[in-house]
Every structure is written in C-alpha cells, then in structure tokens.
Design an enzyme around this catalytic site. Structure first.
Site, PDB file in Angstrom:
ATOM      1  N   LYS A  68       0.828  -1.212   0.000  1.00 38.97           N
ATOM      2  CA  LYS A  68       0.000   0.000   0.000  1.00 38.97           C
ATOM      3  C   LYS A  68       0.862   1.261   0.000  1.00 38.97           C
ATOM      4  CE  LYS A  68      -2.332  -1.348   3.657  1.00 38.97           C
ATOM      5  NZ  LYS A  68      -1.802  -2.740   3.776  1.00 38.97           N
ATOM      6  N   THR A  69       1.881   1.290   0.851  1.00 37.26           N
ATOM      7  CA  THR A  69       2.765   2.457   0.887  1.00 37.26           C
ATOM      8  C   THR A  69       3.522   2.604  -0.427  1.00 37.26           C
ATOM      9  OG1 THR A  69       3.041   2.213   3.282  1.00 37.26           O
ATOM     10  CG2 THR A  69       4.673   3.550   2.117  1.00 37.26           C
ATOM     11  N   ASP A 113      -1.477   6.722   6.181  1.00 38.58           N
ATOM     12  CA  ASP A 113      -1.461   5.311   6.529  1.00 38.58           C
ATOM     13  C   ASP A 113      -2.370   5.069   7.735  1.00 38.58           C
ATOM     14  OD1 ASP A 113      -0.759   2.682   6.334  1.00 38.58           O
ATOM     15  OD2 ASP A 113       1.229   2.903   7.233  1.00 38.58           O
ATOM     16  N   THR A 162      -5.726  -1.294   7.021  1.00 34.38           N
ATOM     17  CA  THR A 162      -5.761  -2.751   7.156  1.00 34.38           C
ATOM     18  C   THR A 162      -7.132  -3.215   7.632  1.00 34.38           C
ATOM     19  OG1 THR A 162      -4.889  -2.531   9.413  1.00 34.38           O
ATOM     20  CG2 THR A 162      -3.291  -2.932   7.654  1.00 34.38           C
ATOM     21  N   ARG A 221       6.732  -8.090   1.944  1.00 34.84           N
ATOM     22  CA  ARG A 221       7.601  -7.552   3.001  1.00 34.84           C
ATOM     23  C   ARG A 221       8.308  -8.679   3.751  1.00 34.84           C
ATOM     24  NH1 ARG A 221       4.493  -3.753   6.582  1.00 34.84           N
ATOM     25  NH2 ARG A 221       5.045  -2.209   4.988  1.00 34.84           N
TER      26      ARG A 221
END
Length: 352
Positions: A68-69, A113, A162, A221
């Site tokens: 997302k980032t 975020d 999330t 990640r």
C-alpha cells in the site's frame, strides 16, 4: 540474534525502512502482483493526466506488507507530484490535519497510513477537504467562536487501511477509487525475490527462490526480510551462491518452517493440541499457556493460522483443526473438535 517472531510479522520494523525503500519499485510496470488493482489504478492515473487534473482520491485496503505504501509512492511518481506522508494515529486533533492540509501545494499527493485510526473531529474536517478542497478553521471558543473558510489547492489523498470495515461510510464514499490488495501467490513472490536479489547483487538459484517464497506467508515484506536473513546466513558461512539447501538451513535456524509458521505460531498450536486436547480453549488461557499477551496471539499469530486452516475460532474458544495435528506430527484424538464438525461455524465476534 533477531527475534524470530519479527521475521514473519508483516509490520515494518524501524531499522529496516531504509532497506525497504531501496527495494521498492518506482513505477507500476515494476510493481509485481496485484494485477487487477494495477490495471485499474493505471487507468485512473492516465485519465487524470489526459484531463490535466489531479487524480481522484484513492483508498487502498488489505493486510500489512502487501504494497500500500509503495503504491502511494508510485502514484506520486506517476503524477510527477510531491508526496506528503502521515498516518491516522498521528492526527488526533482537527488542528493537526488543518496544519497539514493548509501547507499542501497544488497537485500534491497526501498519503495517510492507517487512516481508520484518525480521530473523529479530523475525519469530519477531511470530508469537506476531499470534496470541496476547503476547510473551516474555528477561531475562538463558545458563543463567540467563528468559522473561517480556508480554500485548499487541489490535491490527491491516498488512504491506506488494514481494516476497511472501521472506516465510516461518508469517508469511504469520498474516495474515487478503492483497491483491495490480496495475498501473493508463491510464483508472484518469486518474482519479487528475483528483483530484490538482483538489486542486492545476490546469486540465488530458482529452487532457493521457491523455498523462500513458500515460507513468506504470501507477503512481499516478509519475503524480502527472509531473503536478507538468508543472505546474512550465506555471508557468515562464506557461500558465494544460495541454493535451496542453504535457504532451507538458514530459515530453519530462524525457526521459520516450510509453511511459514514461526516460533509463536507453533507454540500456539502445540499448546492447543498437547495441553488442551485440541480445544476449545479461551484466548486468554491460550495466551497464558504460551507466555504471550492475548492481543499478541490474536493479532500476530491467529490471522495466519486461521487463513492456513490450522486454527478455528468458535463461540466456545479456539480449536485446532485436523491439519494442525498433521502439521505438528501429532495424532489427533478421536473426540477432538475440528473444522467441519458442529460448533465451527461461528467465531467469537459473530457469536456476540
């Protein structure tokens, strides 16, 4: 040594943010996976360029660690616009948000975020800012308070969450595009690892990529984090190239097994099976049995165990499925409750 629980925790660790930034793709063509979201987002951005307008506000939802980032940074790069980064927890007052919004330049991309954790007063200010590019600054208190309208330059808000269900409807409705990111397949994670290995100048064969990808919980990640730990293991053992055996040995040392379960995951399953006969057992009791806080078990271990079909949540407590017994190499008692039998249909939240 690195805590093994951190290796498979999808949340970013502070010390690895710089390394993550170096491995992030810089445009949509380099972004691996999420084909549908990439295709739709590319259309949104291309249309805004043709219209010579700022892009519509974008909401990205999905579990942590899926990109997302990274996508927010790509949106800014594709629009050739500056990027401002903040987060919901950092905006606890309307004044905090007003300070950020009033300093934006035309066309700037604002990334928030965990937007669902923003305070309610700030949310209400954001409604007007997103729709009318205007905010009302309150001056004074009580009966003498005055609202001064402040015009804002057109900007693009990219929100990441999330837990999309916690966003109020009025806020969700103001986003022009919503994309939900899914977990990656092993094949997609192999592509992520190949790109990362090339950037890190690592010699890794195909079997090793597959070995690491299969233990990465479907999360880029985590895949990149495991790749760096395998790199460290190979460096200490003076290996010039990494094969499947080396990757397996490195990850076994860090207690990440063939299905991606770490020490905490296996401790939860082992306690559930050996101490409580497979359950049902309450969350607090299970947490005490493994020496962790209930919140840690619920938020770190349970989501992956449930997704893998190893643990079930019932109105009476947590239960181990037949697959959990098999994974641990234990024999399941004939009277154990497992997935498919009565009592498995409702989880705790639904039962309430």
């Amino acid at each position: 040594m690195t805590d093994t629980g951190e290796l498979t925790n999808a949340g970013p660790e502070p010390e690895e943010r710089v390394l993550e930034a170096a491995l992030r793709p810089k445009n949509l063509d380099d972004f691996v996976g999420q084909h549908r979201v990439r295709q739709q987002l590319s259309l949104v951005l291309e249309a805004s360029k043709i219209r010579e307008r700022t892009a519509d506000h974008v909401l990205l939802s999905g579990p942590p660690g899926l990109g997302k980032t990274t996508l927010s940074m790509i949106i800014a790069a594709e629009m050739n616009a500056p990027l401002r980064i903040s987060s919901g927890p950092a905006i606890q007052h309307a004044g905090d948000l007003a300070a950020i919004l009033s300093s934006l330049t035309e066309g700037e991309v604002l990334f928030l975020d965990e937007i669902h954790r923003m305070s309610r007063p700030a949310e209400e200010m954001l409604y007007m800012a997103m729709e009318d590019f205007r905010v009302d600054i309150i001056v004074g208190k009580g009966a003498g308070a005055t609202a001064i309208p402040l015009e804002l330059p057109p900007f693009t808000l990219v929100g990441a969450t999330t837990r999309a269900g916690l966003l109020p409807g009025p806020l969700r409705d103001r986003f022009g595009f919503t994309g939900h990111l899914e977990f990656y397949s092993v094949e997609e994670l192999e592509l992520v690892l190949r790109r990362s290995a090339m950037m890190l100048s690592l010699k890794v064969n195909s079997a090793a990529f597959s070995e690491i990808a299969s233990r990465s919980r479907g999360t880029p990640r985590i895949a990149n984090r495991l790749l760096r730990r395998v790199r460290d293991w190979a460096l200490v053992n003076r290996l010039e190239s990494i094969d499947a055996r080396a990757a397996s040995a490195a990850l076994d040392m860090y207690e990440v097994d063939v299905r991606g379960l770490d020490r905490l995951d296996r401790a939860v399953l082992h306690a559930l099976c050996t101490k409580f006969g497979g359950g049902p057992v309450g969350l607090s009791t299970l947490a005490i049995a493994v020496g962790e806080e209930p919140e840690t078990v619920e938020t770190v271990a349970e989501p992956f165990l449930v997704r893998e079909g190893l643990l079930g949540r019932t109105p009476r407590g947590r239960i181990a499925t037949a697959e959990a017994w098999n994974h641990l190499g234990l024999r399941m008692p004939a009277d154990a409750i497992f997935a498919g039998r009565s009592g498995f249909e409702l989880d705790d939240e639904e039962a309430e």
